[in-house]
Design a protein around this motif. Structure first.
Motif, PDB file in Angstrom:
ATOM      1  N   GLN A   1      -8.320   5.861  13.940  1.00  0.00           N
ATOM      2  CA  GLN A   1      -8.582   4.940  15.037  1.00  0.00           C
ATOM      3  C   GLN A   1      -9.742   5.459  15.880  1.00  0.00           C
ATOM      4  OE1 GLN A   1      -4.904   4.612  17.189  1.00  0.00           O
ATOM      5  NE2 GLN A   1      -3.979   3.246  15.688  1.00  0.00           N
ATOM      6  N   ASN A   2     -10.413   4.539  16.557  1.00  0.00           N
ATOM      7  CA  ASN A   2     -11.479   4.946  17.459  1.00  0.00           C
ATOM      8  C   ASN A   2     -10.936   5.910  18.505  1.00  0.00           C
ATOM      9  OD1 ASN A   2     -13.369   3.324  16.169  1.00  0.00           O
ATOM     10  ND2 ASN A   2     -12.970   1.569  17.502  1.00  0.00           N
ATOM     11  N   SER A   3     -11.697   6.944  18.785  1.00  0.00           N
ATOM     12  CA  SER A   3     -11.255   7.950  19.749  1.00  0.00           C
ATOM     13  C   SER A   3     -11.135   7.355  21.144  1.00  0.00           C
ATOM     14  CB  SER A   3     -12.246   9.120  19.778  1.00  0.00           C
ATOM     15  OG  SER A   3     -12.337   9.743  18.517  1.00  0.00           O
ATOM     16  N   THR A   4     -10.122   7.795  21.868  1.00  0.00           N
ATOM     17  CA  THR A   4      -9.968   7.396  23.269  1.00  0.00           C
ATOM     18  C   THR A   4     -10.940   8.199  24.118  1.00  0.00           C
ATOM     19  OG1 THR A   4      -7.625   6.922  22.930  1.00  0.00           O
ATOM     20  CG2 THR A   4      -8.368   7.242  25.199  1.00  0.00           C
ATOM     21  N   ILE A   5     -11.736   7.511  24.945  1.00  0.00           N
ATOM     22  CA  ILE A   5     -12.694   8.191  25.827  1.00  0.00           C
ATOM     23  C   ILE A   5     -12.063   8.345  27.206  1.00  0.00           C
ATOM     24  CG2 ILE A   5     -14.978   8.091  26.882  1.00  0.00           C
ATOM     25  CD1 ILE A   5     -15.887   6.396  24.506  1.00  0.00           C
ATOM     26  N   ILE A   6     -11.993   9.572  27.659  1.00  0.00           N
ATOM     27  CA  ILE A   6     -11.352   9.872  28.941  1.00  0.00           C
ATOM     28  C   ILE A   6     -12.359  10.589  29.839  1.00  0.00           C
ATOM     29  CG2 ILE A   6      -9.485  11.120  30.105  1.00  0.00           C
ATOM     30  CD1 ILE A   6      -7.840  10.765  27.561  1.00  0.00           C
TER      31      ILE A   6
ATOM     32  N   ASP B   1      -9.432  12.948  20.898  1.00  0.00           N
ATOM     33  CA  ASP B   1      -9.947  12.252  22.078  1.00  0.00           C
ATOM     34  C   ASP B   1     -11.363  12.729  22.417  1.00  0.00           C
ATOM     35  OD1 ASP B   1      -7.663  10.765  22.425  1.00  0.00           O
ATOM     36  OD2 ASP B   1      -6.827  12.032  23.996  1.00  0.00           O
TER      37      ASP B   1
ATOM     38  N   CYS C   1      -7.433   9.153  35.119  1.00  0.00           N
ATOM     39  CA  CYS C   1      -8.850   9.263  34.801  1.00  0.00           C
ATOM     40  C   CYS C   1      -9.615   8.245  35.631  1.00  0.00           C
ATOM     41  CB  CYS C   1      -9.102   9.040  33.312  1.00  0.00           C
ATOM     42  SG  CYS C   1      -8.557   7.421  32.728  1.00  0.00           S
TER      43      CYS C   1
END
Length: 237
Positions: A92-97, A215, A236
């Protein structure tokens, strides 16, 4: 399976090593096997722990399917089959935090040390640190501690010769070519250049750690006043 090796961790775990370098391709293979095992666990599997270039699989020997194989040999056979299947896994696309950080002063006592080590200004160090995006390669050392890859090598700095006995919760440090965030107060030898007001780890939460392997982290600079007035409710920005 060229280049992939297996070795036991006592009688209840096996580590799969994909290589020795820290890079995106190796870590992608790590995460594909990790995700496949989580989606399709085998009988007796207890936990899967990814790192920079390995996956450690914990299992209960007496809960494995009954075969004539020794438990270790059985696990190796299972993992080899999983490795054949893992390329079909789509990550899955990485979560940007975004992580707010206050640099220097009381919150970054080693910023001047890092600047002096590289014969740069403190502003330069902050700029180099801010202008990168970081991948969470693994969680370890203490609960919720993210090892972040992608730091500008121009600010890579050796750890302190004498570790501190207590590094405050939220401290952002540099250790060699890595940067990381202390999620709880603990001893540590990384060069502390700033601190975030976010609480990255809460043991009572269903998901205790805000960050997980895979992430993407971006840092955003905040002032001391913004840090001191942080309401603590946000995870965040």
């Amino acid at each position: 399976m060229e280049g992939i090796t297996f070795y036991p961790q006592g009688d209840r775990a096996v580590t799969v090593r994909f290589g020795t370098e820290i890079n995106e391709d190796i870590h992608e293979n790590v995460m594909k096997l990790t995700n496949l095992l989580k989606q399709e666990p085998f009988s007796g599997m207890e936990e899967v722990v990814p790192s920079y270039h390995t996956v450690t699989v914990y299992y209960h020997p007496t809960r494995l399917s009954k075969t004539s194989l020794h438990p270790y040999e059985q696990i190796i056979s299972i993992l080899k089959q999983k490795l054949i299947s893992s390329p079909r896994i789509t990550l899955q696309n990485s979560t940007i935090i975004t992580i707010p950080i206050c640099y220097g002063g009381n919150y970054g006592p080693d910023l001047a040390t890092v600047a002096n080590f590289h014969q740069l200004s403190e502003t330069d160090i902050i700029e180099y640190h801010l202008n990168q995006t970081y991948k969470v390669y693994m969680i370890g050392f203490v609960p919720g501690f993210p090892y972040l890859g992608g730091m500008d090598k121009r600010i890579a700095t050796p750890r302190k010769e004498t570790p501190r006995m207590a590094v405050p919760n939220g401290s952002v440090g540099i250790g060699g070519e890595q940067t990381g965030i202390y999620p709880i107060e603990s001893p540590g030898g990384w060069q502390i250049i700033g601190r975030t007001p976010l609480h990255l780890f809460k043991a009572t939460n269903i998901r205790p750690s805000i960050l997980k392997a895979g992430d993407i982290v971006q840092f955003k600079q905040i002032s001391e006043i913004e840090y001191e007035n942080w309401d603590g409710a946000s995870t965040c920005i």
